[in-house]
Write an enzyme that holds these catalytic residues in place. Structure first.
Site, PDB file in Angstrom:
ATOM      1  N   GLU A  74       0.827  -1.211   0.000  1.00  0.00           N
ATOM      2  CA  GLU A  74       0.000   0.000   0.000  1.00  0.00           C
ATOM      3  C   GLU A  74       0.857   1.254   0.000  1.00  0.00           C
ATOM      4  OE1 GLU A  74      -3.583   2.131   2.598  1.00  0.00           O
ATOM      5  OE2 GLU A  74      -2.351   0.570   3.514  1.00  0.00           O
ATOM      6  N   GLU A 123     -11.830   2.812   5.944  1.00  0.00           N
ATOM      7  CA  GLU A 123     -10.692   3.045   6.834  1.00  0.00           C
ATOM      8  C   GLU A 123     -10.611   4.547   7.128  1.00  0.00           C
ATOM      9  OE1 GLU A 123      -6.175   1.349   7.272  1.00  0.00           O
ATOM     10  OE2 GLU A 123      -6.615   2.536   5.495  1.00  0.00           O
TER      11      GLU A 123
END
Length: 251
Positions: free
Chosen positions: A136, A233
């Site tokens: 990520e 998130e």
């Protein structure tokens, strides 16, 4: 459109098994987490079985206080691989399909070579278990000095390894800050994406605030044929339950 509650940010006022139950009660379709290691895996597995929610993924440990991952740190390979082994073992116990392999704070060719070698180790170890390794890119405001910062960099690393179970974690929040052009970038990167996350920009709050039109972004993701749950998130500004209006309006 289906959604996953990231329990690293949502319902952090309660133990992980209870947070899983809260996500189910709120209407989420899945859950994911950051570092669940202080909770016995059987307790998590029981909550998942009770609610019927899948656990999509978890992170490798960050390392020492102030660190943000180990895989790109030259000289720390033994720790990095122990963290990979730990994450894969925990994921297997709770049925999680993905492990986010955290790179850490590093730059330069040695860091890249170290990261690639550790990613090869992770992908090879994860493959027999059917687990996907995710990488990520993080933005340079929240994680200054982090090794991986753009989807272009991540795609190059994924291509260079060629492991079928190494994928991109496409977090709309980080990508918008670093690169923008979210919908076209989603289109280009789709074959490499293993999971998609979101939060408002620039404050990382609920997706019905901020500068990004997530109604449009989610419609694009659906048009592209993505069927996995999208990971919420974000940081609630108050209690998690009071931040969930978007779950109805954006679904």
């Amino acid at each position: 459109m289906r959604f996953s509650a990231n329990l690293g940010f949502l319902w952090t006022d309660r133990p992980l098994p209870d947070a899983i139950r809260a996500a189910a009660a709120a209407g989420f379709d899945a859950v994911e987490c950051h570092w669940p290691y202080d909770t016995p895996a059987p307790d998590v597995a029981r909550a998942l079985a009770e609610t019927g929610l899948p656990m999509l993924g978890l992170n490798t440990r960050r390392g020492a206080p102030g660190e943000n991952g180990l895989l790109a740190l030259k000289g720390r390979e033994e720790e990095a691989r122990a963290a990979i082994d730990e994450a894969l073992a925990y994921a297997a116990q709770i049925g999680a399909g993905c492990v986010h392999a955290m790179a850490g704070f590093a730059t330069g060719p040695e860091a890249e070579a170290t990261f690639l070698a550790n990613l090869r180790y992770a992908a090879d170890a994860a493959a027999p278990q059917g687990i996907t390794i995710l990488i990520e890119p993080l933005n340079h405001y929240d994680a200054p000095g982090y090794f991986l910062t753009t989807t272009t960099q991540a795609a190059r690393l994924i291509d260079s390894l060629g492991a079928p179970n190494l994928k991109l974690m496409f977090d709309c929040y980080h990508v918008q800050i670093m690169e923008g052009d979210l919908t076209r970038r989603l289109e280009r990167m789709l074959p490499k994406i293993g999971h998609i996350q979101f939060a408002s920009v620039p404050d990382r709050g609920p997706p019905d605030t901020g500068e990004v039109n997530f109604t449009h972004v989610f419609a694009t993701i659906e048009r592209l044929g993505w069927t996995g749950p999208l990971g919420a998130e974000y940081r609630p500004t108050a209690h998690t339950d009071d931040s969930l209006g978007w779950l109805t309006t954006l679904r």
